[in-house]
Motif scaffolding. Structure first.
Motif, PDB file in Angstrom:
ATOM      1  N   GLU A   1       0.657  -1.266  -0.023  1.00 27.78           N
ATOM      2  CA  GLU A   1       0.080  -0.098  -0.055  1.00 27.78           C
ATOM      3  C   GLU A   1       0.880   1.135  -0.040  1.00 27.78           C
ATOM      4  O   GLU A   1       0.669   2.179   0.677  1.00 27.78           O
ATOM      5  CB  GLU A   1      -0.853   0.150   1.114  1.00 27.78           C
ATOM      6  N   GLY A   2       1.976   1.236  -0.831  1.00 26.50           N
ATOM      7  CA  GLY A   2       2.901   2.336  -0.936  1.00 26.50           C
ATOM      8  C   GLY A   2       3.818   2.564   0.255  1.00 26.50           C
ATOM      9  O   GLY A   2       4.483   3.474   0.104  1.00 26.50           O
ATOM     10  N   ARG A   3       3.975   1.743   0.797  1.00 25.74           N
ATOM     11  CA  ARG A   3       4.773   1.754   2.038  1.00 25.74           C
ATOM     12  C   ARG A   3       5.880   0.749   2.233  1.00 25.74           C
ATOM     13  O   ARG A   3       5.484  -0.677   2.060  1.00 25.74           O
ATOM     14  CB  ARG A   3       4.074   2.052   3.709  1.00 25.74           C
ATOM     15  N   ARG A   4       7.242   1.077   2.055  1.00 23.00           N
ATOM     16  CA  ARG A   4       8.066  -0.007   2.233  1.00 23.00           C
ATOM     17  C   ARG A   4       8.288  -0.841   3.502  1.00 23.00           C
ATOM     18  O   ARG A   4       8.252  -0.348   4.440  1.00 23.00           O
ATOM     19  CB  ARG A   4       9.489   0.612   1.918  1.00 23.00           C
ATOM     20  N   VAL A   5       7.963  -2.160   3.343  1.00 20.59           N
ATOM     21  CA  VAL A   5       8.073  -3.008   4.633  1.00 20.59           C
ATOM     22  C   VAL A   5       9.272  -3.990   4.431  1.00 20.59           C
ATOM     23  O   VAL A   5       9.379  -4.513   5.815  1.00 20.59           O
ATOM     24  CB  VAL A   5       6.690  -3.784   4.606  1.00 20.59           C
ATOM     25  N   ALA A   6       9.953  -4.035   3.618  1.00 20.78           N
ATOM     26  CA  ALA A   6      11.162  -4.839   3.660  1.00 20.78           C
ATOM     27  C   ALA A   6      12.094  -4.498   2.673  1.00 20.78           C
ATOM     28  O   ALA A   6      11.619  -4.149   1.526  1.00 20.78           O
ATOM     29  CB  ALA A   6      10.620  -6.334   3.492  1.00 20.78           C
ATOM     30  N   ARG A   7      13.421  -4.563   2.964  1.00 20.95           N
ATOM     31  CA  ARG A   7      14.556  -4.332   1.844  1.00 20.95           C
ATOM     32  C   ARG A   7      15.579  -5.526   1.865  1.00 20.95           C
ATOM     33  O   ARG A   7      16.060  -5.521   3.293  1.00 20.95           O
ATOM     34  CB  ARG A   7      15.416  -3.090   2.037  1.00 20.95           C
ATOM     35  N   ILE A   8      16.087  -6.178   0.929  1.00 19.54           N
ATOM     36  CA  ILE A   8      16.906  -7.085   0.933  1.00 19.54           C
ATOM     37  C   ILE A   8      18.037  -6.847   0.117  1.00 19.54           C
ATOM     38  O   ILE A   8      17.767  -6.484  -1.429  1.00 19.54           O
ATOM     39  CB  ILE A   8      15.822  -8.617   0.354  1.00 19.54           C
ATOM     40  N   ALA A   9      18.959  -6.936   0.444  1.00 23.16           N
ATOM     41  CA  ALA A   9      20.434  -6.451  -0.531  1.00 23.16           C
ATOM     42  C   ALA A   9      20.776  -7.896  -1.321  1.00 23.16           C
ATOM     43  O   ALA A   9      20.960  -9.064  -0.587  1.00 23.16           O
ATOM     44  CB  ALA A   9      21.386  -6.151   0.633  1.00 23.16           C
ATOM     45  N   ILE A  10      21.109  -7.471  -2.433  1.00 23.47           N
ATOM     46  CA  ILE A  10      21.668  -8.564  -3.339  1.00 23.47           C
ATOM     47  C   ILE A  10      23.146  -8.242  -3.895  1.00 23.47           C
ATOM     48  O   ILE A  10      23.094  -7.224  -4.325  1.00 23.47           O
ATOM     49  CB  ILE A  10      20.659  -8.704  -4.709  1.00 23.47           C
ATOM     50  N   ARG A  11      24.036  -9.010  -3.608  1.00 23.50           N
ATOM     51  CA  ARG A  11      25.489  -8.832  -3.808  1.00 23.50           C
ATOM     52  C   ARG A  11      25.742  -9.691  -4.870  1.00 23.50           C
ATOM     53  O   ARG A  11      26.195 -10.713  -4.723  1.00 23.50           O
ATOM     54  CB  ARG A  11      26.290  -8.737  -2.673  1.00 23.50           C
ATOM     55  N   PRO A  12      25.664  -9.465  -6.506  1.00 24.84           N
ATOM     56  CA  PRO A  12      26.057 -10.313  -7.256  1.00 24.84           C
ATOM     57  C   PRO A  12      27.679 -10.495  -7.288  1.00 24.84           C
ATOM     58  O   PRO A  12      28.352  -9.644  -7.251  1.00 24.84           O
ATOM     59  CB  PRO A  12      25.656  -9.632  -8.710  1.00 24.84           C
ATOM     60  N   TYR A  13      27.984 -12.032  -7.425  1.00 23.56           N
ATOM     61  CA  TYR A  13      29.417 -12.305  -7.384  1.00 23.56           C
ATOM     62  C   TYR A  13      29.775 -12.871  -8.588  1.00 23.56           C
ATOM     63  O   TYR A  13      30.974 -13.042  -8.991  1.00 23.56           O
ATOM     64  CB  TYR A  13      29.566 -13.406  -6.326  1.00 23.56           C
ATOM     65  N   SER A  14      28.911 -12.471  -9.991  1.00 25.94           N
ATOM     66  CA  SER A  14      29.395 -12.711 -11.110  1.00 25.94           C
ATOM     67  C   SER A  14      28.506 -12.033 -12.018  1.00 25.94           C
ATOM     68  O   SER A  14      27.581 -11.373 -11.515  1.00 25.94           O
ATOM     69  CB  SER A  14      28.748 -14.264 -11.254  1.00 25.94           C
ATOM     70  N   ASP A  15      29.200 -11.675 -13.103  1.00 29.89           N
ATOM     71  CA  ASP A  15      28.429 -10.989 -14.254  1.00 29.89           C
ATOM     72  C   ASP A  15      27.246 -11.210 -14.615  1.00 29.89           C
ATOM     73  O   ASP A  15      26.183 -10.596 -15.177  1.00 29.89           O
ATOM     74  CB  ASP A  15      29.428 -10.799 -15.422  1.00 29.89           C
ATOM     75  N   HIS A  16      27.061 -12.860 -14.643  1.00 32.41           N
ATOM     76  CA  HIS A  16      25.673 -13.483 -15.125  1.00 32.41           C
ATOM     77  C   HIS A  16      25.310 -14.314 -14.184  1.00 32.41           C
ATOM     78  O   HIS A  16      25.993 -15.452 -13.688  1.00 32.41           O
ATOM     79  CB  HIS A  16      25.961 -14.131 -16.361  1.00 32.41           C
ATOM     80  N   MET A  17      24.297 -13.960 -13.262  1.00 38.99           N
ATOM     81  CA  MET A  17      23.834 -14.772 -12.191  1.00 38.99           C
ATOM     82  C   MET A  17      22.518 -14.474 -11.974  1.00 38.99           C
ATOM     83  O   MET A  17      21.745 -13.679 -12.140  1.00 38.99           O
ATOM     84  CB  MET A  17      24.677 -14.321 -10.693  1.00 38.99           C
TER      85      MET A  17
END
Length: 274
Positions: A214-230
Motif C-alpha cells: 500500500e505504498g509503504r516499504r516494509v522490507a529491503r533485501i540486499a543482493i550482491r552479485p558475485y558474477s557478471d551473469h547470475m
C-alpha cells in the motif's frame, strides 16, 4: 689221299665251332614321320569327337529354349475365345408365354435376383414415399471457456536485468510458475511470494529488492552479485493481516529503479461467503 682230305675238313669244322661268335649290336631308329602322322590322326579324331559332342549339346539347349519360349507364349498364340452370346429373349404374348420363376437356372438351381432389378407388378400401384427432410438439430451452445486469471505484471527498466518474474516457488533456482495478479489467501493464512531476477554485468555491485505494501516499504533485501551473469531471488512472507496491493522494486545503491512488479493479495472467496 682221300683220308687226309676228310681229316682236314673235320679239323676246320672244329675250329670254326670253337671260334667265338661276334656280338650283335642293336640300333634304335626313330621314325618321326610316322609319329607325326599318328599325332595328326589322333588330333583329327579328337576334334571330330568334340564337334559331335558340341553339336549334340547345342541342339539340346536349343530344344529346351524352344520349349520354354513356347510355354511362355502359348497363351498369346491362342486367340481369345469370344463369349458366346446368350439366348435372345423375345417378348412372348400373354397367351403363349410360359411363366418361370426369376433366377431359375439349368439343373434346378436358383440365382438371387436384386430387388432393384425386379419390375413392379402392373396390378400393384407404385407409390413413392415423399422425402422427409431430416430435422436440423439446433446448434449446440458451446460452454464458455474459463477465463484465465490475469498474471502479475513485471517490467524491466535496465539492461543489467535480463529476467524478472514473480512466482510462488523456486525449483533449482528457477521459477515454477508466474504469480497471478490477484492472489487469494490460503486456509493457513500465510503466503510466500518470490521475486526472481537474472542480472548481467553487476559483479561487485549491490542492488536492493524493496517490498512495498500500500505504498509503504516494509522490507529491503540486499543482493550482491558475485558474477557478471547470475540468478538472484528474494521472498516475503505475507499473512492474513497483510492483504492489499503489493509492489516489489529492484533499485541500485543510487536509488535508480532497475525493474518492478506488483500484485494484490485478497481474502479467499470461501472466507468471504462465510
Amino acid at each position: 689221299m682221300n683220308a687226309p682230305k676228310n681229316a682236314l675238313s673235320i679239323q676246320i669244322s672244329r675250329r670254326t665251332a670253337n671260334q667265338p661268335s661276334p656280338q650283335a649290336q642293336e640300333y634304335v631308329v626313330i621314325h618321326w614321320k610316322r609319329i607325326f602322322c599318328a599325332l595328326v590322326l589322333c588330333c583329327a579324331v579328337l576334334a571330330l569327337l568334340g564337334w559331335v559332342v558340341w553339336g549334340w549339346y547345342a541342339g539340346t539347349q536349343e530344344s529346351r529354349g524352344t520349349v520354354a519360349s513356347a510355354g511362355i507364349s502359348a497363351d498369346d498364340s491362342v486367340p481369345p475365345v469370344a463369349p458366346s452370346p446368350g439366348p435372345v429373349m423375345e417378348p412372348a404374348s400373354p397367351s403363349t408365354a410360359e411363366v418361370q420363376p426369376a433366377g431359375l437356372l439349368a439343373g434346378g438351381e436358383t440365382q438371387p435376383v436384386p430387388l432393384d432389378s425386379v419390375p413392379p407388378s402392373p396390378d400393384e400401384p407404385v407409390s413413392a414415399a415423399p422425402d422427409i427432410p431430416a430435422e436440423a438439430s439446433p446448434p449446440q451452445e458451446q460452454a464458455p471457456e474459463p477465463r484465465k486469471a490475469a498474471l502479475a505484471e513485471a517490467r524491466i527498466l535496465s539492461p543489467h536485468l535480463s529476467r524478472v518474474q514473480l512466482t510462488s516457488a523456486l525449483e533449482e533456482k528457477e521459477p515454477v510458475d508466474q504469480l497471478p495478479a490477484r492472489v487469494e489467501m490460503n486456509g493457513n493464512g500465510l503466503l510466500r511470494v518470490y521475486l526472481f531476477t537474472e542480472t548481467r554485468d553487476l559483479q561487485g555491485q549491490v542492488v536492493y529488492h524493496d517490498w512495498h505494501r500500500e505504498g509503504r516499504r516494509v522490507a529491503r533485501i540486499a543482493i550482491r552479485p558475485y558474477s557478471d551473469h547470475m540468478r538472484a531471488s528474494s521472498s516475503k512472507y505475507i499473512d492474513r493481516h497483510m492483504l492489499g496491493h503489493w509492489r516489489v522494486e529492484v533499485v541500485s545503491v543510487e536509488g535508480a529503479q532497475l525493474a518492478w512488479g506488483d500484485f494484490d493479495v485478497v481474502q479467499a472467496q470461501s472466507q468471504v461467503m462465510e
